[in-house]
Design an enzyme around this catalytic site. Structure first.
Site, PDB file in Angstrom:
ATOM      1  N   GLU A  38      64.494  95.515  97.329  1.00  0.00           N
ATOM      2  CA  GLU A  38      65.466  94.434  97.406  1.00  0.00           C
ATOM      3  C   GLU A  38      65.851  93.909  96.028  1.00  0.00           C
ATOM      4  O   GLU A  38      67.018  93.619  95.767  1.00  0.00           O
ATOM      5  CB  GLU A  38      64.869  93.305  98.243  1.00  0.00           C
ATOM      6  CG  GLU A  38      65.847  92.226  98.606  1.00  0.00           C
ATOM      7  CD  GLU A  38      65.190  91.212  99.537  1.00  0.00           C
ATOM      8  OE1 GLU A  38      64.514  91.638 100.494  1.00  0.00           O
ATOM      9  OE2 GLU A  38      65.336  90.013  99.298  1.00  0.00           O
ATOM     10  N   ASP A  39      64.890  93.811  95.124  1.00  0.00           N
ATOM     11  CA  ASP A  39      65.124  93.076  93.883  1.00  0.00           C
ATOM     12  C   ASP A  39      65.120  93.910  92.603  1.00  0.00           C
ATOM     13  O   ASP A  39      65.309  93.368  91.518  1.00  0.00           O
ATOM     14  CB  ASP A  39      64.062  91.970  93.709  1.00  0.00           C
ATOM     15  CG  ASP A  39      64.184  90.913  94.788  1.00  0.00           C
ATOM     16  OD1 ASP A  39      65.296  90.775  95.335  1.00  0.00           O
ATOM     17  OD2 ASP A  39      63.175  90.246  95.087  1.00  0.00           O
TER      18      ASP A  39
END
Ligand code: MN
Length: 595
Positions: free
Chosen positions: A113-114
């Site tokens: 996600e990051d």
């Protein structure tokens, strides 16, 4: 297990000191992270091997190194390096007794996600299982999905959990750590996040039976929603003169009584967590915090020993009338089993007593996580299936709920619902509070629901719209019940539209709607055909243990198969021009080869 003490220490003070600026904290943490006593992974491996002695440490090191690398340069709102978060989540999972795969996924849970680390790379490095777990907790991109992103994310997570429940355990650990580090945020955002946790994740944790995690979540929610109350209860628990000595006395006298009755058991004080004391205090309208001394007896033998222990306790102190509950004979709906009693203890003080076997104690504390913590304790397959019955029910109506916001609303409603248990066909059936005989009939089977005519509650005929209550014994009569004494010919077949006005469960609602959709041909609308076509695809997916997080794969498939749009494909499925199973096989092919 004491999660709090464990990882607070490991993080060299992850809980921020009030009054310190994020910048100061960032500078300080750069000096103290990795922890002063060396390599943080060692702490994690130690916790993990404490429960699973032969666990493979190298894969944990590899996962940590990649996570640390990928997150390098990122910081938490508190100022700490970002890696402190996935590390703490893995530590919570380790303390819970989860397996190595879960810990690896926990360390990597935010990378996709990051960071620039892709799901593809993750799968190549750590395999499909870890990739599935990480994908299950990865949020959909807000930029792409807009407002629906949040609901779609929850839906995806639930579908992924249907295949592997460890997805939810990582999510719960993730939320617990996030809640513990909310301190740096504004009061408004703390309250918003705490409220969401209370609405969805706490009940989810309860449904999964993981009490040890739920207690921690409960307390941290109270801390953010009612900081003064949290402080008041904590102060009360902290200074109670004579409390520990009193409990020690009760415990030792109980031990003597058990020994005299030849019951082999562990006896210990069983403190209540802050949130639970607070709830009882508010519920009973007490001016000062309300908490009774409580002990737990964990017997070493079979369930019958619990009753022997009960006899020993009641022989020692007079039971308080009306307080005995047998959750062994009738387990609570999250399968909690124990005997509960209250007795008039020393100095005439009421003492609460919990009695259970070792196995009951494990599953009361760890719920679905117990199978990972105690892999050698023969967990019966039937028990595991029962534990996940709730999840399966949610997945059933998930298939039929096209709109993610509506799915979220139904889920929230299901989670908020208190549940009741009634007896039908000689077994216990769990229903949402306020459920009616029609809900029950559908729970017993689609046929029973569609054709139910009347109900008898505790021996008396009652309207189908009656609200059932905990413990009711219910008989459902259908058109085909010869003995029901109802004129089958006089009654119209199938459900009535007015049932939609009083049924409580999403399952019953869905079945009634489906019946009407199926039986109103040829006037059936295109929209209905699309909806039912989609439901058929959903059901077929379930047989492969798969689900659909979004329409994208279906959209791509319809293009690939040469349909002008997705709707046309779904109508074709409804008309059985194409078999749902064929669609699903191609869909799975498509998804698995593009990821
Ligand atoms: Mn996270």
């Amino acid at each position: 297990m004491d999660v709090d003490a464990g990882h607070g220490a490991a993080l060299g003070g992850a809980l921020p000191t009030p009054g310190e600026s994020p910048l100061t904290r960032r500078l300080r943490s750069l000096l103290t992270w990795p922890a002063a006593d060396g390599d943080p992974v060692t702490t994690l491996v130690r916790a993990h091997r404490g429960i699973h002695p032969s666990a493979d440490a190298s894969v944990l090191r590899r996962a940590y190194t990649i996570a640390e690398n990928m997150h390098r340069g990122q910081f938490r709102k508190s100022g700490e390096p970002y890696i402190t978060h996935p590390f703490a989540v893995a530590q919570i999972c380790a303390d819970l007794g989860m397996d190595t795969t879960t810990l690896v996924a926990a360390l990597l849970h935010d990378t996709v996600e990051d960071t620039r680390y892709t799901l593809q790379a993750l799968q190549e490095d750590f395999g499909r299982e870890v990739a599935h777990l990480v994908d299950g907790v990865t949020k959909f991109d807000k930029a792409f999905y807009g407002k629906a992103a949040e609901a779609e994310t929850v839906r995806k997570m639930i579908v992924a959990a249907g295949k592997d429940v460890r997805v939810l355990i990582i999510k719960l650990a993730d939320r617990l750590h996030n809640m513990r580090t909310l301190g740096v945020r504004s009061a408004a955002s703390r309250e918003r996040i705490a409220r969401k946790t209370l609405e969805v994740l706490v009940p989810l944790c309860d449904r999964l039976g993981i009490q040890t995690l739920k207690r921690d979540l409960d307390d941290v929610v109270l801390l953010h929603l009612q900081p003064e109350e949290h402080a008041r209860i904590a102060r009360f628990v902290h200074d109670r003169p004579g409390w520990d000595a009193y409990l020690a006395d009760v415990v030792s006298r109980t031990r003597v009584a058990l020994r005299r009755n030849r019951v082999d058991a562990e006896v210990s004080p069983r403190p209540r967590h802050l949130y639970s004391i607070w709830k009882d205090t508010v519920a009973g309208d007490h001016a000062t915090p309300y908490d009774l001394p409580r002990i737990a007896i964990v017997v070493d033998g079979p369930a019958t020993d619990c009753y022997a222990a009960l006899g020993a306790v009641h022989g020692l102190w007079r039971p308080v009338p009306g307080r005995f509950k047998d959750f062994i004979a009738s387990p609570k709906n999250n399968l909690y089993r124990s005997l509960h009693t209250s007795v008039c203890g020393p100095q005439d003080r009421t003492v609460e007593v919990l009695i259970r076997t070792t196995e009951m104690h494990r599953s009361a504390e760890y719920g679905v996580a117990a199978h990972y913590r105690f892999p050698r304790a023969a967990g019966r397959a039937a028990d595991r299936a029962d534990e996940l019955a709730w999840l399966r029910r949610v997945l059933d109506w998930e298939q039929d709920t096209v709109d993610p916001t509506q799915f979220m609303a139904s889920l929230r409603c299901d989670l908020a619902e208190a549940q009741i248990q009634v007896v039908a066909d000689g077994r216990q059936v769990v229903l949402p509070a306020g459920a009616t005989p029609v809900d029950l009939a559908y729970e017993l089977g689609t046929e029973r629901g569609d054709h139910c005519l009347a109900a008898r509650i505790n021996g008396r005929l009652a309207p189908l719209s009656s609200e059932l209550e905990e413990g009711d014994v219910v008989e459902i009569f259908t058109e085909s019940d010869a003995e029901s004494g109802f004129e089958a010919a006089a009654a119209p077949r199938g459900p009535r539209r007015e049932w939609l006005g009083f049924v409580k469960s999403p399952h019953a609602q869905m079945q009634i709607n489906r019946w009407f959709a199926d039986h109103t041909e040829p006037g059936i609308s295109i929209a209905d055909k699309v909806r039912l076509g989609r439901a058929s695809v959903g059901l077929a997916l379930r047989t492969y243990n798969r689900g659909l997080a979004s329409d994208l794969p279906l959209l791509r498939l319809s293009e690939e198969l040469g349909y002008p749009d997705l709707e046309t494909l779904l109508v074709a499925v409804f008309d059985r021009t194409v078999e749902p199973d064929a669609v699903v096989r191609q869909l799975i092919d498509l998804v698995d080869h593009r990821k």
